[in-house]
Write an enzyme that holds these catalytic residues in place. Structure first.
Site, PDB file in Angstrom:
ATOM      1  N   LEU A 132     -20.126  -3.494  -5.070  1.00  0.00           N
ATOM      2  CA  LEU A 132     -21.371  -4.085  -5.571  1.00  0.00           C
ATOM      3  C   LEU A 132     -22.437  -4.162  -4.480  1.00  0.00           C
ATOM      4  O   LEU A 132     -23.636  -4.009  -4.758  1.00  0.00           O
ATOM      5  CB  LEU A 132     -21.090  -5.482  -6.120  1.00  0.00           C
ATOM      6  CG  LEU A 132     -22.265  -6.265  -6.707  1.00  0.00           C
ATOM      7  CD1 LEU A 132     -22.891  -5.516  -7.877  1.00  0.00           C
ATOM      8  CD2 LEU A 132     -21.822  -7.655  -7.138  1.00  0.00           C
ATOM      9  N   LEU A 133     -22.018  -4.376  -3.229  1.00  0.00           N
ATOM     10  CA  LEU A 133     -22.963  -4.579  -2.138  1.00  0.00           C
ATOM     11  C   LEU A 133     -23.227  -3.308  -1.333  1.00  0.00           C
ATOM     12  O   LEU A 133     -23.749  -3.384  -0.225  1.00  0.00           O
ATOM     13  CB  LEU A 133     -22.443  -5.680  -1.202  1.00  0.00           C
ATOM     14  CG  LEU A 133     -22.250  -7.059  -1.843  1.00  0.00           C
ATOM     15  CD1 LEU A 133     -21.721  -8.064  -0.834  1.00  0.00           C
ATOM     16  CD2 LEU A 133     -23.560  -7.558  -2.448  1.00  0.00           C
ATOM     17  N   PRO A 188     -15.211  -7.181   1.583  1.00  0.00           N
ATOM     18  CA  PRO A 188     -16.518  -7.704   2.017  1.00  0.00           C
ATOM     19  C   PRO A 188     -17.692  -7.031   1.321  1.00  0.00           C
ATOM     20  O   PRO A 188     -18.796  -7.583   1.313  1.00  0.00           O
ATOM     21  CB  PRO A 188     -16.527  -7.418   3.521  1.00  0.00           C
ATOM     22  CG  PRO A 188     -15.610  -6.250   3.691  1.00  0.00           C
ATOM     23  CD  PRO A 188     -14.523  -6.470   2.674  1.00  0.00           C
ATOM     24  N   LEU A 189     -17.460  -5.860   0.723  1.00  0.00           N
ATOM     25  CA  LEU A 189     -18.519  -5.172  -0.020  1.00  0.00           C
ATOM     26  C   LEU A 189     -18.430  -5.437  -1.522  1.00  0.00           C
ATOM     27  O   LEU A 189     -19.083  -4.768  -2.326  1.00  0.00           O
ATOM     28  CB  LEU A 189     -18.472  -3.664   0.260  1.00  0.00           C
ATOM     29  CG  LEU A 189     -18.745  -3.280   1.718  1.00  0.00           C
ATOM     30  CD1 LEU A 189     -18.513  -1.791   1.932  1.00  0.00           C
ATOM     31  CD2 LEU A 189     -20.158  -3.675   2.130  1.00  0.00           C
ATOM     32  N   LYS A 201     -24.925   1.592  -4.062  1.00  0.00           N
ATOM     33  CA  LYS A 201     -24.710   2.831  -4.822  1.00  0.00           C
ATOM     34  C   LYS A 201     -24.858   2.646  -6.331  1.00  0.00           C
ATOM     35  O   LYS A 201     -24.945   3.631  -7.068  1.00  0.00           O
ATOM     36  CB  LYS A 201     -23.337   3.422  -4.504  1.00  0.00           C
ATOM     37  CG  LYS A 201     -22.144   2.619  -4.984  1.00  0.00           C
ATOM     38  CD  LYS A 201     -20.835   3.292  -4.573  1.00  0.00           C
ATOM     39  CE  LYS A 201     -19.620   2.501  -5.030  1.00  0.00           C
ATOM     40  NZ  LYS A 201     -18.358   3.145  -4.601  1.00  0.00           N
ATOM     41  N   TYR A 234       0.855  -1.179   0.000  1.00  0.00           N
ATOM     42  CA  TYR A 234       0.000   0.000   0.000  1.00  0.00           C
ATOM     43  C   TYR A 234       0.898   1.238   0.000  1.00  0.00           C
ATOM     44  O   TYR A 234       1.288   1.765   1.034  1.00  0.00           O
ATOM     45  CB  TYR A 234      -0.922   0.025   1.218  1.00  0.00           C
ATOM     46  CG  TYR A 234      -1.771  -1.214   1.419  1.00  0.00           C
ATOM     47  CD1 TYR A 234      -1.962  -2.151   0.393  1.00  0.00           C
ATOM     48  CD2 TYR A 234      -2.389  -1.459   2.641  1.00  0.00           C
ATOM     49  CE1 TYR A 234      -2.737  -3.278   0.591  1.00  0.00           C
ATOM     50  CE2 TYR A 234      -3.175  -2.585   2.835  1.00  0.00           C
ATOM     51  CZ  TYR A 234      -3.344  -3.496   1.816  1.00  0.00           C
ATOM     52  OH  TYR A 234      -4.117  -4.623   2.021  1.00  0.00           O
TER      53      TYR A 234
END
Length: 310
Positions: free
Chosen positions: A212-213, A207-208, A216, A59
């Site tokens: 997609l989850l 986790p999202l 938006k 990162y």
């Protein structure tokens, strides 16, 4: 006081919503990274009660670690938080290669300690297996660092099931981090049950499902970046997923939170998942993620949301 949980059997106690620092100072991964915004985001996280920060050498090629160290030094908050970081990559002008050798991991911990301006790292992961070093030898090197007090817990990330079992030959692995979400739950078949049996904490990334989850996106407004080439963002699969996500709005309204908060809370309802580490590019996103703590889902709620995506 907010609920705190132990990460597996590590003795490390944190609030369940951590901070994924993959965008902090990550000029090599994202465009238009503003380091002052990164600093403000870290300050907002600390101010809102975040006490678990997940970073890695990759990162920003160490820059994420440096900024975390800078803000913790500035605020005097090092003893209040749990820091996780990872290493495995060697970046040169000719490309990137992986290294899990004991020498590399030992050096990586020493360098990360300096970047983070600390004398111990709470949780250190092997970021990816190198396919060469015997996994138990790599983990054995981290065990020696743990015994020396340089790290407090041992993690592995992006390991296959077989490689994980080899790495855990001596039962030294404390935490596993891997890709998991409600729309790609394959690890519920083998890795998550194995972690449960072994007393290992499983920490999911994405986790999202890359947004997609979150609620938006709409049927007529799919993402136009790299995500459009992924199976879950294409054709009927995308339309089906959007319909499922939209059906969570009623539950979100009931708890006064967002659909993303419901998804994160559901993920926390899975055995062996003690914490989640959603990323944040801004102070506003930090606060939005923290609202997950307001979603007090019942076991029936969790089961119904999970069943929706089966």
């Amino acid at each position: 006081m907010e609920k705190r949980v132990e990460i597996g059997r590590t003795g490390l106690r944190v609030t369940p919503i951590g901070f994924g620092a993959n965008t902090i100072g990550a000029h090599n991964l994202f465009q238009n990274i503003d380091e002052e915004v990164s600093r403000e985001t870290l300050r907002a996280a600390l101010g809102s009660g975040v006490d678990f920060f997940d970073s890695a050498f990759m990162y920003g090629l160490g820059r994420s670690e440096e900024l975390i160290g800078e803000i913790l030094s500035e605020t005097g908050r090092r003893s209040d938080v749990v820091i996780a970081t990872k290493a495995a990559h060697i970046v040169t002008d000719s490309g990137v290669k992986l290294d899990n050798s004991p020498e590399f991991l030992t050096d990586s911990v020493d360098i990360a300690l300096k970047r983070l301006q600390t004398d111990y790292i709470d949780l250190f992961y092997i970021h990816f297996p190198d396919g060469v070093t015997p996994p138990d030898e790599a983990v054995g090197a981290l065990q020696r660092l743990k015994e020396a007090g340089k790290i407090r817990a041992i993690g592995v990330s992006n390991f296959s099931m077989d490689t994980l079992k080899a790495a855990n030959k001596d039962s030294y692995v404390d935490v596993v981090q891997d890709k998991y979400s409600l729309v790609y739950p394959d690890l519920e078949e083998d890795m998550i049950p194995y972690c449960r049996e072994q007393g290992i904490s499983f920490i999911p990334y994405t986790p999202l499902a890359s947004g997609l989850l979150t609620g938006k996106f709409t049927a007529g407004n799919p993402p136009q970046d790299f995500r459009k080439d992924r199976p879950h963002f294409q054709g009927q699969a995308y339309l089906d997923n959007i319909a499922k996500v939209n059906s969570l709005q009623e539950l979100a309204d009931k708890h006064g939170v967002s659909i993303a908060n419901i998804v994160l809370a559901t993920t926390l309802g899975i055995d062996s998942i003690d914490v989640v580490i959603p990323g944040a590019k801004s102070p506003e996103q930090v606060l939005a993620n923290r609202k997950t703590l307001q979603a007090d889902l019942t076991s029936e709620d969790v089961a119904q949301v999970r069943a929706l995506f089966k």
